[in-house]
Design an enzyme around this catalytic site. Structure first.
Site, PDB file in Angstrom:
ATOM      1  CG  ASN A  83      -9.122  -0.060  11.243  1.00  0.00           C
ATOM      2  OD1 ASN A  83      -9.357  -1.108  11.825  1.00  0.00           O
ATOM      3  ND2 ASN A  83      -8.969   0.014   9.928  1.00  0.00           N
ATOM      4  CB  CYS A 139      -0.894  -0.043   1.238  1.00  0.00           C
ATOM      5  SG  CYS A 139      -1.970   1.385   1.362  1.00  0.00           S
ATOM      6  CG  HIS A 168     -15.967   5.951   2.458  1.00  0.00           C
ATOM      7  ND1 HIS A 168     -15.576   4.645   2.656  1.00  0.00           N
ATOM      8  CD2 HIS A 168     -14.858   6.592   1.977  1.00  0.00           C
ATOM      9  CE1 HIS A 168     -14.298   4.502   2.327  1.00  0.00           C
ATOM     10  NE2 HIS A 168     -13.851   5.666   1.906  1.00  0.00           N
ATOM     11  CB  CYS A 210      -9.199   9.634   6.674  1.00  0.00           C
ATOM     12  SG  CYS A 210      -7.499   9.382   6.133  1.00  0.00           S
ATOM     13  CB  SER A 264     -12.720   6.582  -1.016  1.00  0.00           C
ATOM     14  OG  SER A 264     -11.441   6.047  -0.988  1.00  0.00           O
ATOM     15  CB  CYS A 285      -8.279   1.163   6.015  1.00  0.00           C
ATOM     16  SG  CYS A 285      -8.065   0.814   4.313  1.00  0.00           S
TER      17      CYS A 285
HETATM   18  S1  SF4 Z   1      -9.340   8.941   3.004  1.00  0.00           S
HETATM   19 FE1  SF4 Z   1      -7.739   9.272   1.472  1.00  0.00          FE
HETATM   20  S2  SF4 Z   1      -8.422  11.119   0.387  1.00  0.00           S
HETATM   21 FE2  SF4 Z   1      -9.578  11.083   2.327  1.00  0.00          FE
HETATM   22  S3  SF4 Z   1      -8.323  12.295   3.775  1.00  0.00           S
HETATM   23 FE3  SF4 Z   1      -7.714  10.136   3.987  1.00  0.00          FE
HETATM   24  S4  SF4 Z   1      -5.907   9.919   2.643  1.00  0.00           S
HETATM   25 FE4  SF4 Z   1      -7.023  11.790   2.011  1.00  0.00          FE
END
Ligand code: SF4
Length: 411
Positions: A346, A151, A271, A165, A269, A389
């Site tokens: 997570n 990754c 979500h 995130c 992504s 992740c």
């Molecule tokens: S999920 Fe990916 S695009 Fe969104 S803030 Fe995190 S690293 Fe950036």
């Protein structure tokens, strides 16, 4: 099975005008990206790093020092097939030329500032680049099959601030260069001693690449494209485009270009299945809403039943994990060659979300699966070393602040 749209769901916003998808928009993104360019590949002592150069660029600088174009093929073999970092190991090159090359060039690697191996054998590297900036790379082994995914990060930090995130809390520091992107893979490979590059179908320990680390790869498209072309080159690392997956939050104009130019696999992504919620979880949705994103997936050139688009869906308790959400997801992706990766959230220090319960995960997965889409629940890997992740983050931005350097701006 007939799927009714959920009663509460607001329809996704209408697709915006086609203007958003024009060359102008692509040019704007590329120009913005250039403002966060990586530093020069020339060392303070004047030597230049050869990693990250295209074949044409390599030929050009060899010609500048009076060498014939066939040297490109030789060097390419040593750098990307054999994994050599020392010119004196390049036995098909005469000693005087080895010395001449060593005076002018290096074959660089990012420095591994830390390497942590999880109880489940996931390995997380914190790589430090020449300017002191850092990014994380994670190797996720599949021991049953003696293979695994690397990754890779595309940026130091990230501009997009997805609310679930950890990387998104950091802000964008800068883009990674092609050398730094290829270098993450090569340095991870050094760690497992997997040189020379296995040929053809020979099993590989580092068998796939997922561009799912720190950053939004399509906001650093030119460096990503250059790096992936190097990695796919059959006379070097030789990883097939089928074994590379780029994950995007939905930078639609660049998705089109990525599909046409690189033909690698795509992961989205997603979500959330409603614009109001996705606006909050993935703020880029305000610019490129769900309807446009799904339309871009439908026309993605490299998608087929054999190479399905992956929709990543992080499961947040009471936020996006209802059965109505699952049914709406199925409706949205209907007709796309797709699979859905359900990702248990997570938690990271300071996060405001909770992971869905196992029962809710199973209920959600069953609805998606009954509609004909594979919907594996991705087991978290490397949780004990914060390698799972959405958990990646470095101190790069904080270091800039304490050094008094100005904060970077978001794109
Ligand atoms: S999920 Fe990916 S695009 Fe969104 S803030 Fe995190 S690293 Fe950036």
């Amino acid at each position: 099975m007939s799927i009714a749209p959920p009663l509460y769901a607001r329809p996704v916003r209408e697709a915006a005008s086609a203007a958003a998808l024009t060359d102008d928009e692509r040019s704007r993104i590329l120009a913005k990206s250039a403002q966060f360019a990586p530093p020069s590949a020339v060392l303070p002592d004047g030597r230049r790093d050869l990693v990250g150069l295209s074949r044409a660029e390599l030929t050009e600088i060899l010609t500048e020092i009076g060498e014939k174009p066939f040297r490109t093929k030789q060097l390419w073999h040593w750098i990307y097939h054999q994994g050599a970092t020392d010119f004196s190991r390049m036995s098909s090159i005469a000693r005087p030329l080895q010395e001449k090359l060593a005076e002018r060039f290096v074959v660089g690697r990012p420095q591994a500032a830390t390497v942590q191996t999880s109880r489940d054998e996931t390995r997380k590297f914190l790589f430090r680049f020449r300017d002191g900036q850092e990014a994380e790379t994670v190797y996720i082994p599949d021991r049953r099959e003696d293979r695994g995914a690397v990754c890779i990060s595309s940026q130091v930090g990230c501009t997009l601030s997805c609310t679930f995130c950890h990387t998104g809390t950091q802000g964008l520091v800068r883009n990674l260069g092609a050398a730094e992107i290829v270098g993450q893979f090569m340095a991870a490979r050094d760690s497992y001693g997997e040189w020379p590059s296995p040929k053809g179908e020979t099993p590989r320990l580092l068998s796939t690449i997922v561009l799912m680390g720190m950053g939004e790869p399509l906001y650093n498209y030119e460096n990503i494209a250059k790096a992936m072309k190097i990695i796919m080159d059959g006379e070097g690392i030789g990883l097939s485009r089928r074994r590379i997956t780029l994950s995007t939050s939905g930078v639609i104009p660049m998705m089109d270009q990525c599909g046409e130019e690189l033909g690698i696999n795509l992961a989205i992504s997603l979500h959330a299945v409603r614009d109001d919620l996705r606006d909050e979880l993935v703020p880029l949705n305000r610019k490129y809403p769900i309807a446009e994103l799904i339309a871009a997936c439908r026309r993605y050139p490299a998608a087929s039943n054999a190479r399905r688009i992956t929709f990543e869906y992080i499961m947040l308790r009471g936020v996006n994990d209802s059965e109505a959400d699952a049914r709406e997801l199925v409706r949205l992706i209907s007709g796309i060659p797709a699979k859905v990766n359900l990702i248990p959230f997570n938690p990271w220090p300071g996060s405001r979300f909770q992971p869905s319960t196992r029962e809710q995960l199973d209920r959600f997965a069953a609805i998606v699966m009954d509609a004909g889409f594979a919907s594996p629940i991705r087991m978290p890997r490397g949780r004990d070393i914060l390698a799972a992740c959405g958990q990646l983050r470095t101190e790069s931005q904080r270091a800039r602040r304490s050094s008094g350097a100005p904060d970077v701006q978001k794109t």
